[in-house]
Write an enzyme that holds these catalytic residues in place. Structure first.
Site, short mmCIF file in Angstrom:
data_model
loop_
_atom_site.label_atom_id
_atom_site.label_comp_id
_atom_site.label_asym_id
_atom_site.label_seq_id
_atom_site.Cartn_x
_atom_site.Cartn_y
_atom_site.Cartn_z
N CYS A 2 0.84 -1.19 0.00
CA CYS A 2 0.00 0.00 0.00
C CYS A 2 0.88 1.25 0.00
CB CYS A 2 -0.94 0.09 1.20
SG CYS A 2 -2.09 -1.26 1.31
N ARG A 27 3.80 -0.36 -4.84
CA ARG A 27 3.59 -0.89 -3.49
C ARG A 27 2.29 -1.66 -3.37
NH1 ARG A 27 7.03 2.00 0.10
NH2 ARG A 27 5.86 1.20 1.84
N TRP A 75 -2.80 -2.77 -1.60
CA TRP A 75 -2.52 -4.20 -1.74
C TRP A 75 -3.38 -4.87 -0.67
CZ3 TRP A 75 -0.57 -8.45 0.97
CH2 TRP A 75 -0.18 -9.53 0.17
N ASN A 99 -1.62 2.21 5.53
CA ASN A 99 -0.71 1.16 5.07
C ASN A 99 -0.31 0.35 6.31
OD1 ASN A 99 1.33 -0.42 3.99
ND2 ASN A 99 2.85 1.22 4.06
N GLY A 100 -0.56 -0.96 6.28
CA GLY A 100 -0.20 -1.79 7.43
C GLY A 100 -1.34 -2.74 7.79
N GLU A 482 17.38 -17.65 -8.30
CA GLU A 482 16.96 -16.30 -8.63
C GLU A 482 16.33 -16.26 -10.04
OE1 GLU A 482 16.22 -13.84 -7.13
OE2 GLU A 482 16.32 -12.16 -8.52
N LYS A 486 12.47 -15.06 -10.80
CA LYS A 486 12.17 -13.97 -11.73
C LYS A 486 11.18 -14.43 -12.78
CE LYS A 486 13.23 -11.14 -10.10
NZ LYS A 486 14.02 -10.96 -8.92
N GLU A 489 7.55 -15.02 -11.21
CA GLU A 489 6.81 -13.84 -10.75
C GLU A 489 6.40 -12.94 -11.90
OE1 GLU A 489 10.75 -11.55 -8.97
OE2 GLU A 489 8.82 -11.01 -8.15
N HIS A 505 17.01 -37.73 -7.80
CA HIS A 505 16.43 -38.25 -6.55
C HIS A 505 14.93 -38.01 -6.51
CE1 HIS A 505 20.38 -39.27 -5.12
NE2 HIS A 505 20.79 -38.10 -5.58
N LYS A 604 5.72 -4.36 -3.96
CA LYS A 604 7.08 -4.18 -3.49
C LYS A 604 6.99 -3.74 -2.03
CE LYS A 604 11.32 -2.76 -5.60
NZ LYS A 604 11.71 -4.04 -6.18
#
Ligand code: F6R
Length: 609
Positions: A2, A27, A75, A99-100, A482, A486, A489, A505, A604
């Site tokens: 947010c 965000r 978000w 935000n939170g 990584e 990438k 996402e 295995h 983010k």
């Protein structure tokens, strides 16, 4: 998660809020909304979806006109993304953005329901708006008092922008855990979740600390503590300019940020090298301090954690000091065996990731020393760590991290070189040689970027895949984690990374002609082993894409497609080989038409658990 902004000044408030929100949309982007004073009434416009949806709605229904207000990009945590759950939320004469997460919102809601209050949304935020209004009605005319009383009741994390109908053209703000800054201009003042939102108007800002309250008018920004005492704060100046937060001709922020990597590495390492040797004294790290640690723990989330895995290989190989790498959300709840004599390194781009912050606080409680490797200046992790190395990547706007990862590993190398020299695991000459090579990395990355076409071809081969495997050994395995993150996402194609030797295995049973495999092979000592593993998957029908050194003469049948990276020192290869992996993920997403800079469901700066 947010983004919040607030403005009190002389400009068109809606324009300032929308501009600020456009910088904060990374965000969270489930919904957006603003509340603006039109004389002494508060007019709200909000909409599910992106900022563009809100703009469209305001074109149809009219836009608020005024000079003070608050805005939000969301978000979702409590309640699905919908118009109803979009911020701002109101309660009587109070309107807020948040935000939170308010952890005790259920209890507070029950209390307010018992007082006859009704709710319109499913959010925890509306509970705060109602509570503020409840306390305000108890002592009308004193908004800061209502804020202080409300803060005493709230558990969890919050950064709040608040407007009271009785106080036209004033904006109030408060924070606990979630970040918030107060921007200071000429005849105008701002609040924002981060400084990029206000860079167009001012570079000057105050960092709001835990429990502080800001009161903004066009003329002044006053900060109070929880005893309603005025606080004098140090005015800070952002060292980023607005171009750092713009695409500058690139199709996406992510592509721009991939291309900024050579500069980011130079800016990060140059001030930490003196006479050709690593020098972290400015960050509070000296050979003497380093020798005190018997064990190192690296704790982080996501991509930053992957940087930590590279760090583990490098530190253990060069400095022979044991390193554990932990996911922050696991570390904090598993009663880790950490204490005095241990160094806990927290890696974070945003410096606000809730789990990483909590892990760092736990490490301190347990008696360990903490070192933060952080990109965002003045962030919570940066402020609370015992020692701090800032990465100088500049603002990273794309949700998927690229340049921040690059500089995180650059710092891991410097740290490993300095530690290895301090404890005598490498000679001064070797340390000098490695440091000189690290300084050559930006040029090598430039070379890769100038020859990136092959990554587009590789991407075009991946778009029809439902699932992919990334494999590698040693540092190549760390890197394949990584690469895989990438890709998934950004392109929403499922992928996993596996240690190449582990495939047989179990996981090899998944291999068919429909499961492409990306093999990273840059570690010369492990090359033959990795090639055997590649042959095993090829024999079972997989299409194989190999990212390897230019000089490796692979037999014809090993790779269907190959991306060659320049020959370089093995231990530094992650800094080179990650670039094609980033580009493959980027172009796959572009070919698939997904939203590269704002992938589905992500945000983010993950400031909630
Ligand atoms: C992935 C990505 C995330 C972050 C993670 C930690 O591309 O960006 O996995 O790395 O959320 O964030 P920071 O580094 O801000 O702590």
């Amino acid at each position: 998660m947010c983004g919040i902004v607030g403005y009190a000044g002389y400009r068109d408030c809606t324009e300032v809020l929308m501009e600020g929100l456009s910088r904060l949309e990374y965000r969270g982007y489930d919904s957006a909304g603003i509340a603006v004073f039109e004389d002494d009434t508060i007019r709200v416009a909000k909409s599910k979806g992106r900022l563009a949806d809100l703009t469209e709605k305001m074109q149809e229904e009219g836009r608020p006109e005024g000079h003070a207000g608050i805005g939000h990009t969301r978000w979702a945590t409590h309640g699905e993304p919908s118009d109803r759950n979009s911020h701002p939320h109101g309660g009587g004469c109070v309107t807020i953005v948040h935000n939170g997460i308010i952890e005790n919102y259920k209890k507070l809601k029950e209390f307010l329901l018992s007082k006859g209050r009704a709710f319109e949304s499913d959010t925890d935020t509306e509970v705060v708006a109602q509570l503020l209004d409840y306390y305000y009605l108890n002592s009308p005319g004193n908004p800061v008092d209502a804020i202080i009383r409300t803060m005493k009741e709230l558990e969890g994390s919050y950064a709040l922008g608040v407007v009271f109908a009785d106080f036209p053209d004033m904006v109030f703000a408060l924070r606990k855990e979630s970040p918030l800054i107060v921007g200071v201009g000429e005849g105008e003042n701002f609040i924002a979740s981060d400084v990029t939102a206000i860079l167009r108007y001012t570079k000057n800002y105050y960092l709001l600390e835990q429990g502080e309250i800001a009161v903004l008018t066009a003329k002044k920004a006053t900060i109070y503590d929880t005893h309603y005492q005025k606080i004098q704060k140090e005015l800070k100046t952002a060292d980023w300019d607005i171009s750092a937060a713009e695409k500058c001709g690139y199709a996406h922020f992510m592509l721009k940020e991939i291309h900024e990597q050579p500069t980011a590495v130079k800016t990060t390492i140059t001030p930490r090298i003196t006479d050709g040797m690593p020098d972290l004294t400015e960050c509070g790290i000296t050979p003497e301090t380093l020798l005190k640690f018997r064990q190192i723990h690296i704790v982080a989330c996501g991509t930053a954690m992957h940087a930590g895995i590279v760090g583990r290989y490098v530190i253990e190989k060069l400095a022979h000091v044991p390193v554990n790498v932990d996911i922050a959300s696991e570390f904090r709840y598993r009663e880790p065996l950490v204490g005095e004599g241990d160094l806990v390194i927290i890696i974070s781009q945003s410096g606000e990731t809730a789990d990483s912050l909590a892990a760092m606080r736990l490490a301190k409680e347990l008696g360990a020393k903490t070192l933060a490797i952080v990109n965002a200046k003045g962030s919570s992790i940066a402020r609370e760590a015992d020692m701090l190395i800032y990465t100088h990547a500049g603002p990273e706007i794309a949700v998927a991290s690229t340049k921040a990862y690059m500089v995180q590993i650059a710092v891991m190398y410097l740290f490993a070189f300095e530690l290895a020299l301090a404890n005598g695991s490498i000679s001064e000459a070797e340390c000098r040689r490695l440091t000189a090579l690290l300084q050559e990395v930006p040029e090598q990355i430039e070379h890769i970027l100038a020859h990136k076409e092959m990554t587009q071809l590789i991407a075009s081969e991946l778009i029809t895949a439902d699932s992919l495997l990334y494999i590698g050994r040693g540092l190549d395995y760390a890197l394949s984690m990584e690469g895989s993150l990438k890709l998934k996402e950004l392109s929403y194609i499922h992928s996993e990374s596996y240690a190449a030797g582990e495939l047989k295995h179990g996981t090899i049973s998944l291999i068919t002609e429909n499961m492409p495999v990306i093999a990273v092979a840059t570690q010369t000592k492990l090359l033959e082993k990795t090639i055997s593993n590649i042959k095993e998957v090829k024999a079972r029908g997989a299409k194989v894409i190999v990212v390897c050194k230019e000089s490796y003469g692979l037999e014809q049948d090993v790779a269907d497609l190959r991306f060659s990276v320049p020959d370089f020192e093995d231990i530094l290869m992650p800094m080179l080989a990650v670039v094609p992996l980033q580009l493959i993920a980027y172009y796959t997403a572009v070919h698939k038409g997904t939203d590269v800079d704002k992938p589905r469901n992500l945000a983010k700066s993950v400031t909630v658990e």
